[in-house]
Design a protein around this motif. Structure first.
Motif, PDB file in Angstrom:
ATOM      1  N   ALA A 195       0.828  -1.208   0.000  1.00 22.93           N
ATOM      2  CA  ALA A 195       0.000   0.000   0.000  1.00 22.93           C
ATOM      3  C   ALA A 195       0.862   1.259   0.000  1.00 22.93           C
ATOM      4  CB  ALA A 195      -0.935  -0.003   1.205  1.00 22.93           C
ATOM      5  N   LEU A 196       1.902   1.269   0.817  1.00 22.85           N
ATOM      6  CA  LEU A 196       2.775   2.439   0.886  1.00 22.85           C
ATOM      7  C   LEU A 196       3.603   2.597  -0.381  1.00 22.85           C
ATOM      8  CD1 LEU A 196       3.836   2.177   4.610  1.00 22.85           C
ATOM      9  CD2 LEU A 196       2.507   4.031   3.562  1.00 22.85           C
ATOM     10  N   HIS A 197       3.967   1.495  -0.999  1.00 17.24           N
ATOM     11  CA  HIS A 197       4.723   1.552  -2.251  1.00 17.24           C
ATOM     12  C   HIS A 197       3.886   2.251  -3.328  1.00 17.24           C
ATOM     13  CE1 HIS A 197       7.848   0.354  -5.021  1.00 17.24           C
ATOM     14  NE2 HIS A 197       6.925  -0.130  -5.838  1.00 17.24           N
ATOM     15  N   VAL A 198       2.615   1.895  -3.410  1.00 14.58           N
ATOM     16  CA  VAL A 198       1.702   2.526  -4.365  1.00 14.58           C
ATOM     17  C   VAL A 198       1.508   3.995  -4.006  1.00 14.58           C
ATOM     18  CG1 VAL A 198      -0.691   2.572  -5.192  1.00 14.58           C
ATOM     19  CG2 VAL A 198       0.534   0.397  -5.002  1.00 14.58           C
ATOM     20  N   LEU A 199       1.270   4.270  -2.719  1.00 17.21           N
ATOM     21  CA  LEU A 199       1.067   5.645  -2.278  1.00 17.21           C
ATOM     22  C   LEU A 199       2.279   6.510  -2.596  1.00 17.21           C
ATOM     23  CD1 LEU A 199      -0.621   7.762  -0.739  1.00 17.21           C
ATOM     24  CD2 LEU A 199       0.522   6.987   1.356  1.00 17.21           C
ATOM     25  N   HIS A 200       3.459   5.992  -2.322  1.00 17.61           N
ATOM     26  CA  HIS A 200       4.679   6.757  -2.592  1.00 17.61           C
ATOM     27  C   HIS A 200       4.845   6.997  -4.090  1.00 17.61           C
ATOM     28  CE1 HIS A 200       8.661   8.369  -2.299  1.00 17.61           C
ATOM     29  NE2 HIS A 200       9.163   7.377  -3.015  1.00 17.61           N
ATOM     30  N   ALA A 201       4.525   6.013  -4.902  1.00 19.74           N
ATOM     31  CA  ALA A 201       4.639   6.168  -6.359  1.00 19.74           C
ATOM     32  C   ALA A 201       3.664   7.225  -6.863  1.00 19.74           C
ATOM     33  CB  ALA A 201       4.378   4.835  -7.053  1.00 19.74           C
ATOM     34  N   SER A 235       5.305  12.170  -1.572  1.00 15.06           N
ATOM     35  CA  SER A 235       5.569  13.099  -0.474  1.00 15.06           C
ATOM     36  C   SER A 235       6.632  12.536   0.463  1.00 15.06           C
ATOM     37  CB  SER A 235       4.289  13.371   0.315  1.00 15.06           C
ATOM     38  OG  SER A 235       3.900  12.226   1.037  1.00 15.06           O
ATOM     39  N   ALA A 236       7.200  13.440   1.239  1.00 15.67           N
ATOM     40  CA  ALA A 236       8.216  13.036   2.209  1.00 15.67           C
ATOM     41  C   ALA A 236       7.615  12.108   3.261  1.00 15.67           C
ATOM     42  CB  ALA A 236       8.821  14.265   2.870  1.00 15.67           C
ATOM     43  N   GLY A 237       6.366  12.343   3.642  1.00 12.32           N
ATOM     44  CA  GLY A 237       5.711  11.488   4.636  1.00 12.32           C
ATOM     45  C   GLY A 237       5.509  10.075   4.120  1.00 12.32           C
ATOM     46  N   ALA A 238       5.071   9.958   2.873  1.00 12.59           N
ATOM     47  CA  ALA A 238       4.877   8.634   2.273  1.00 12.59           C
ATOM     48  C   ALA A 238       6.212   7.910   2.148  1.00 12.59           C
ATOM     49  CB  ALA A 238       4.209   8.759   0.911  1.00 12.59           C
ATOM     50  N   ARG A 239       7.244   8.639   1.767  1.00 15.10           N
ATOM     51  CA  ARG A 239       8.576   8.044   1.639  1.00 15.10           C
ATOM     52  C   ARG A 239       9.069   7.541   2.983  1.00 15.10           C
ATOM     53  NH1 ARG A 239      13.153   9.874   2.991  1.00 15.10           N
ATOM     54  NH2 ARG A 239      12.491  12.042   3.046  1.00 15.10           N
ATOM     55  N   GLN A 240       8.891   8.349   4.035  1.00 20.19           N
ATOM     56  CA  GLN A 240       9.354   7.954   5.364  1.00 20.19           C
ATOM     57  C   GLN A 240       8.608   6.728   5.871  1.00 20.19           C
ATOM     58  OE1 GLN A 240      11.989   9.222   7.262  1.00 20.19           O
ATOM     59  NE2 GLN A 240      11.555   7.302   8.305  1.00 20.19           N
ATOM     60  N   ARG A 241       7.308   6.679   5.675  1.00 18.91           N
ATOM     61  CA  ARG A 241       6.519   5.524   6.109  1.00 18.91           C
ATOM     62  C   ARG A 241       6.933   4.274   5.339  1.00 18.91           C
ATOM     63  NH1 ARG A 241       1.019   8.213   5.387  1.00 18.91           N
ATOM     64  NH2 ARG A 241       0.290   6.092   5.099  1.00 18.91           N
TER      65      ARG A 241
END
Length: 76
Positions: free
Chosen positions: A18-24, A28-34
């Motif tokens: 889920a985070l991989h998709v969100l980051h793509a 954002s910096a928040g998505a990258r950090q998570r």
């Protein structure tokens, strides 16, 4: 070697995807950090040093888990 519980690995794999998709999509910096945080946790849980190895190890461990793993249930 200690092995993470399959339920934990399943949760981490789902969060990573889920985070991989969100980051793509978001970048954002928040998505990258998570994404980095869950990647690190996957590496620790699987005893690996990079995310590709961690993903492969987690998937392998989850696929080999018993269908009804009750090892965390008290008295089981």
């Amino acid at each position: 070697m200690l092995m993470a519980h399959p339920a934990l690995l399943t949760d981490l794999l789902e969060r990573y995807e889920a985070l991989h998709v969100l980051h793509a999509e978001d970048g954002s910096a928040g998505a990258r950090q998570r994404l980095e945080d869950v990647s690190y946790t996957l590496c620790i849980a699987t005893g690996t040093r990079d995310i590709e190895s961690a993903l492969a190890a987690a998937r392998r461990q989850v696929s080999g888990a018993r269908p009804k793993d009750d090892s965390l249930v008290a008295g089981a």
